[in-house]
Design a protein around this motif. Structure first.
Motif, PDB file in Angstrom:
ATOM      1  N   LEU A 104       1.299   2.102  -1.450  1.00 48.29           N
ATOM      2  CA  LEU A 104      -0.067   1.589  -1.415  1.00 48.29           C
ATOM      3  C   LEU A 104      -0.787   1.965  -2.699  1.00 48.29           C
ATOM      4  CD1 LEU A 104      -1.151   2.480   2.255  1.00 48.29           C
ATOM      5  CD2 LEU A 104      -0.108   0.364   1.407  1.00 48.29           C
ATOM      6  N   ASP A 105      -1.699   1.113  -3.138  1.00 47.79           N
ATOM      7  CA  ASP A 105      -2.485   1.375  -4.335  1.00 47.79           C
ATOM      8  C   ASP A 105      -3.496   2.487  -4.055  1.00 47.79           C
ATOM      9  OD1 ASP A 105      -3.484   0.539  -7.089  1.00 47.79           O
ATOM     10  OD2 ASP A 105      -5.297   0.301  -5.875  1.00 47.79           O
ATOM     11  N   VAL A 106      -3.446   3.550  -4.842  1.00 46.87           N
ATOM     12  CA  VAL A 106      -4.306   4.719  -4.604  1.00 46.87           C
ATOM     13  C   VAL A 106      -5.780   4.345  -4.677  1.00 46.87           C
ATOM     14  CG1 VAL A 106      -4.947   7.012  -5.436  1.00 46.87           C
ATOM     15  CG2 VAL A 106      -2.549   6.326  -5.430  1.00 46.87           C
ATOM     16  N   ALA A 107      -6.155   3.555  -5.687  1.00 50.10           N
ATOM     17  CA  ALA A 107      -7.561   3.178  -5.847  1.00 50.10           C
ATOM     18  C   ALA A 107      -8.047   2.361  -4.654  1.00 50.10           C
ATOM     19  CB  ALA A 107      -7.745   2.388  -7.142  1.00 50.10           C
ATOM     20  N   SER A 108      -7.184   1.487  -4.133  1.00 47.72           N
ATOM     21  CA  SER A 108      -7.546   0.674  -2.974  1.00 47.72           C
ATOM     22  C   SER A 108      -7.728   1.544  -1.734  1.00 47.72           C
ATOM     23  CB  SER A 108      -6.466  -0.388  -2.723  1.00 47.72           C
ATOM     24  OG  SER A 108      -6.813  -1.209  -1.638  1.00 47.72           O
ATOM     25  N   ALA A 152     -10.961  -5.210  -0.604  1.00 45.78           N
ATOM     26  CA  ALA A 152     -10.235  -4.765   0.590  1.00 45.78           C
ATOM     27  C   ALA A 152      -8.807  -5.310   0.606  1.00 45.78           C
ATOM     28  CB  ALA A 152     -10.981  -5.204   1.840  1.00 45.78           C
ATOM     29  N   ASP A 153      -7.907  -4.546   1.199  1.00 44.20           N
ATOM     30  CA  ASP A 153      -6.507  -4.916   1.373  1.00 44.20           C
ATOM     31  C   ASP A 153      -6.173  -4.665   2.840  1.00 44.20           C
ATOM     32  OD1 ASP A 153      -3.658  -4.608   1.687  1.00 44.20           O
ATOM     33  OD2 ASP A 153      -3.457  -4.349  -0.476  1.00 44.20           O
ATOM     34  N   ARG A 154      -5.711  -5.689   3.557  1.00 43.37           N
ATOM     35  CA  ARG A 154      -5.466  -5.557   5.001  1.00 43.37           C
ATOM     36  C   ARG A 154      -4.465  -4.466   5.320  1.00 43.37           C
ATOM     37  NH1 ARG A 154      -3.707 -11.154   7.306  1.00 43.37           N
ATOM     38  NH2 ARG A 154      -3.774 -10.024   9.298  1.00 43.37           N
ATOM     39  N   ARG A 155      -3.433  -4.334   4.510  1.00 47.00           N
ATOM     40  CA  ARG A 155      -2.425  -3.294   4.764  1.00 47.00           C
ATOM     41  C   ARG A 155      -3.040  -1.911   4.631  1.00 47.00           C
ATOM     42  NH1 ARG A 155       1.982  -2.798   1.096  1.00 47.00           N
ATOM     43  NH2 ARG A 155       0.351  -3.160  -0.437  1.00 47.00           N
ATOM     44  N   VAL A 156      -3.824  -1.742   3.567  1.00 47.82           N
ATOM     45  CA  VAL A 156      -4.476  -0.457   3.326  1.00 47.82           C
ATOM     46  C   VAL A 156      -5.465  -0.146   4.432  1.00 47.82           C
ATOM     47  CG1 VAL A 156      -6.089   0.763   1.818  1.00 47.82           C
ATOM     48  CG2 VAL A 156      -4.150  -0.479   0.826  1.00 47.82           C
ATOM     49  N   ASP A 157      -6.309  -1.126   4.757  1.00 49.66           N
ATOM     50  CA  ASP A 157      -7.356  -0.897   5.753  1.00 49.66           C
ATOM     51  C   ASP A 157      -6.774  -0.509   7.108  1.00 49.66           C
ATOM     52  OD1 ASP A 157      -9.292  -1.427   3.893  1.00 49.66           O
ATOM     53  OD2 ASP A 157      -9.713  -3.466   4.582  1.00 49.66           O
ATOM     54  N   GLY A 158      -5.611  -1.052   7.457  1.00 52.50           N
ATOM     55  CA  GLY A 158      -5.003  -0.730   8.749  1.00 52.50           C
ATOM     56  C   GLY A 158      -4.579   0.728   8.831  1.00 52.50           C
ATOM     57  N   VAL A 159      -3.965   1.245   7.762  1.00 61.22           N
ATOM     58  CA  VAL A 159      -3.553   2.651   7.747  1.00 61.22           C
ATOM     59  C   VAL A 159      -4.783   3.555   7.742  1.00 61.22           C
ATOM     60  CG1 VAL A 159      -2.115   4.382   6.625  1.00 61.22           C
ATOM     61  CG2 VAL A 159      -1.523   1.975   6.406  1.00 61.22           C
ATOM     62  N   VAL A 160      -5.787   3.180   6.937  1.00 57.50           N
ATOM     63  CA  VAL A 160      -7.021   3.968   6.860  1.00 57.50           C
ATOM     64  C   VAL A 160      -7.706   4.016   8.216  1.00 57.50           C
ATOM     65  CG1 VAL A 160      -9.352   4.020   5.886  1.00 57.50           C
ATOM     66  CG2 VAL A 160      -7.386   3.593   4.393  1.00 57.50           C
ATOM     67  N   HIS A 203      -0.857   0.719  15.886  1.00 52.21           N
ATOM     68  CA  HIS A 203       0.368   0.037  15.465  1.00 52.21           C
ATOM     69  C   HIS A 203       0.056  -1.346  14.903  1.00 52.21           C
ATOM     70  CE1 HIS A 203       4.375  -1.993  16.276  1.00 52.21           C
ATOM     71  NE2 HIS A 203       4.715  -0.956  15.538  1.00 52.21           N
ATOM     72  N   ALA A 204      -0.832  -2.076  15.550  1.00 51.00           N
ATOM     73  CA  ALA A 204      -1.204  -3.413  15.071  1.00 51.00           C
ATOM     74  C   ALA A 204      -1.867  -3.333  13.705  1.00 51.00           C
ATOM     75  CB  ALA A 204      -2.144  -4.082  16.079  1.00 51.00           C
ATOM     76  N   GLY A 205      -2.668  -2.280  13.482  1.00 46.76           N
ATOM     77  CA  GLY A 205      -3.311  -2.112  12.189  1.00 46.76           C
ATOM     78  C   GLY A 205      -2.323  -1.861  11.065  1.00 46.76           C
ATOM     79  N   LEU A 206      -1.197  -1.219  11.391  1.00 48.76           N
ATOM     80  CA  LEU A 206      -0.171  -0.954  10.378  1.00 48.76           C
ATOM     81  C   LEU A 206       0.571  -2.214   9.962  1.00 48.76           C
ATOM     82  CD1 LEU A 206       1.482   2.355  11.715  1.00 48.76           C
ATOM     83  CD2 LEU A 206      -0.266   2.116   9.947  1.00 48.76           C
ATOM     84  N   PHE A 207       0.623  -3.201  10.866  1.00 51.98           N
ATOM     85  CA  PHE A 207       1.374  -4.434  10.605  1.00 51.98           C
ATOM     86  C   PHE A 207       0.491  -5.652  10.903  1.00 51.98           C
ATOM     87  CE2 PHE A 207       4.300  -1.079  11.935  1.00 51.98           C
ATOM     88  CZ  PHE A 207       5.131  -1.014  10.823  1.00 51.98           C
ATOM     89  N   PRO A 208      -0.541  -5.884  10.062  1.00 52.25           N
ATOM     90  CA  PRO A 208      -1.519  -6.954  10.330  1.00 52.25           C
ATOM     91  C   PRO A 208      -0.916  -8.351  10.352  1.00 52.25           C
ATOM     92  CG  PRO A 208      -1.796  -6.055   8.114  1.00 52.25           C
ATOM     93  CD  PRO A 208      -0.854  -5.146   8.830  1.00 52.25           C
ATOM     94  N   THR A 209       0.227  -8.542   9.711  1.00 53.66           N
ATOM     95  CA  THR A 209       0.856  -9.868   9.708  1.00 53.66           C
ATOM     96  C   THR A 209       1.877 -10.019  10.837  1.00 53.66           C
ATOM     97  OG1 THR A 209       2.657  -9.196   8.226  1.00 53.66           O
ATOM     98  CG2 THR A 209       0.610  -9.973   7.199  1.00 53.66           C
TER      99      THR A 209
END
Length: 372
Positions: A74-78, A97-105, A128-134
């Motif tokens: 993941l991008d640190v700045a994101s 915003a990045d959906r992948r990042v936001d889910g882990v956060v 779990h759903a937040g970790l895999f938004p797609t």
């Protein structure tokens, strides 16, 4: 399973009655508790803003490293920007915003900020759903909103690059998951006699052993550990990252995990390893606090000096730990400006005394902060 001898701890008739030698762990538990107290003591005497920045640094490392362990970069700045938005911490310019990042956060913050709320199936499904938004992990479809089904065979816990993975152990069959997770959640939410840091280690091991999801189990196990620690501290603030330490000791982590899975229900060795990882994580956080305090002192010195947004952005990057040497070319790339603008920004800061030319040499002139 009846046709072969027991291979994994979950096959033991007494599973999940994990046990440990409290006497052997007394010293490590005391060492970790002392380190925790020392770190919190350092931060107690600082401002709310500095505590926010220290927490932001720890959470950023937690999110980045917990994904890196699973092979996702993941991008640190994101990540930092996503956490800051949710916590209301001012970091200047933010990153889209990045959906992948936001889910882990969202998962990490839900575990710590809402630590007083019970753990339920639905809460875990939401993480779990937040970790895999797609609905996919890479190119593989992931079952969302339910436990794994083992349609493609037994769940194997592996590590290593694609094509050269190493199987560490096999998780319980999917048919057992409802029962396994009911027992785990019931234990996790009830008051326990063991110290909170020991419970965090037991929770991590127990959840990873069950491995109830198609993917993301390690990340969720580490979030549950954070939740257990936040409950013990009665605080949503986390100033150290066990995930970052596990990433640093990744090979040792998988080695101890495999030995534990193939051993007995006495998990003293695992807990000893986990407590040492916590101690190292806190020691690393001490260094991060030094960085945060240094950053605060720097901006106290320059807070009345007019600077461009570009200058503030790059100075913060340097204060947060810049990878490599800062050159005018890198400045231009970071700020999306021309080389001439970059040189003008740099020369202004040199005249002010905030930057200086580095004496480290090299083909290109590089620059470094002036810290006092």
């Amino acid at each position: 399973m009846a046709d072969r001898p027991r291979k994994y701890i979950w096959e033991d008739p007494d599973w999940p009655a994990l046990r440990y030698d409290a006497g052997r762990l007394a010293g490590p538990v005391a060492d970790v508790a002392h380190a925790q107290g020392k770190l919190l003591g350092r931060l107690t005497d600082t401002s709310e803003e500095i505590q926010d920045q220290a927490g932001l640094a720890a959470l950023t490392a937690d999110v980045v490293k917990t994904s890196e362990i699973e092979g996702e970069l993941l991008d640190v700045a994101s990540v930092r920007s996503s956490i800051a938005r949710r916590l209301g911490v001012d970091i200047g310019a933010t990153v889209p915003a990045d959906r992948r990042v936001d889910g882990v956060v969202d998962m990490i913050l839900d575990a710590t900020v809402h630590h007083d709320q019970p753990v339920t199936d639905e809460r875990l499904f939401g993480w779990h759903a937040g970790l895999f938004p797609t609905g996919y992990s890479g190119i593989s479809r992931v079952r969302i909103g339910g436990w794994r089904t083992d349609e493609t065979g037994p769940m194997e816990v592996i590590s290593g690059p694609y094509g050269r993975q190493r199987v560490h152990f096999e998780a319980p069959p999917a048919a057992r998951l409802d029962t396994e997770m009911r027992r785990f959640i019931s234990w996790f939410d009830e008051r326990s006699a063991e110290p909170a840091i020991v419970k965090a280690g037991l929770a991590h091991l127990w959840f990873v052993t069950i491995h109830p999801f198609d993917d993301g189990n390690g990340r969720i196990a580490r979030a549950l550990g954070d939740l257990a620690l936040a409950r013990a501290d009665r605080s949503p603030r986390r100033f150290y990252s066990v995930s970052a330490q596990i990433q640093r000791d990744r090979k040792a982590y998988y080695d101890i995990l495999e030995r534990t899975q193939k051993g007995t229900l006495d998990v003293t060795e695992w807990l000893g390893w986990f407590l040492e990882a916590m101690r190292r994580a806190i020691a690393s956080a001490d260094e991060d606090v030094d960085t945060v305090l240094q950053k605060a002192r720097f901006w106290r010195r320059w807070d009345q000096t007019a600077m461009t947004a570009r200058q503030i952005t790059v100075l913060n990057r340097l204060l947060d730990g810049f990878d490599g040497k800062l050159t005018s070319r890198k400045w231009a790339i970071i700020t999306k400006s021309s080389q001439d603008t970059a040189l003008r920004d740099i020369n202004e800061l040199i005249e002010l005394g905030a930057l200086r030319r580095s004496e480290s040499g090299g083909r290109s002139t590089s620059y470094e902060l002036v810290l006092q």
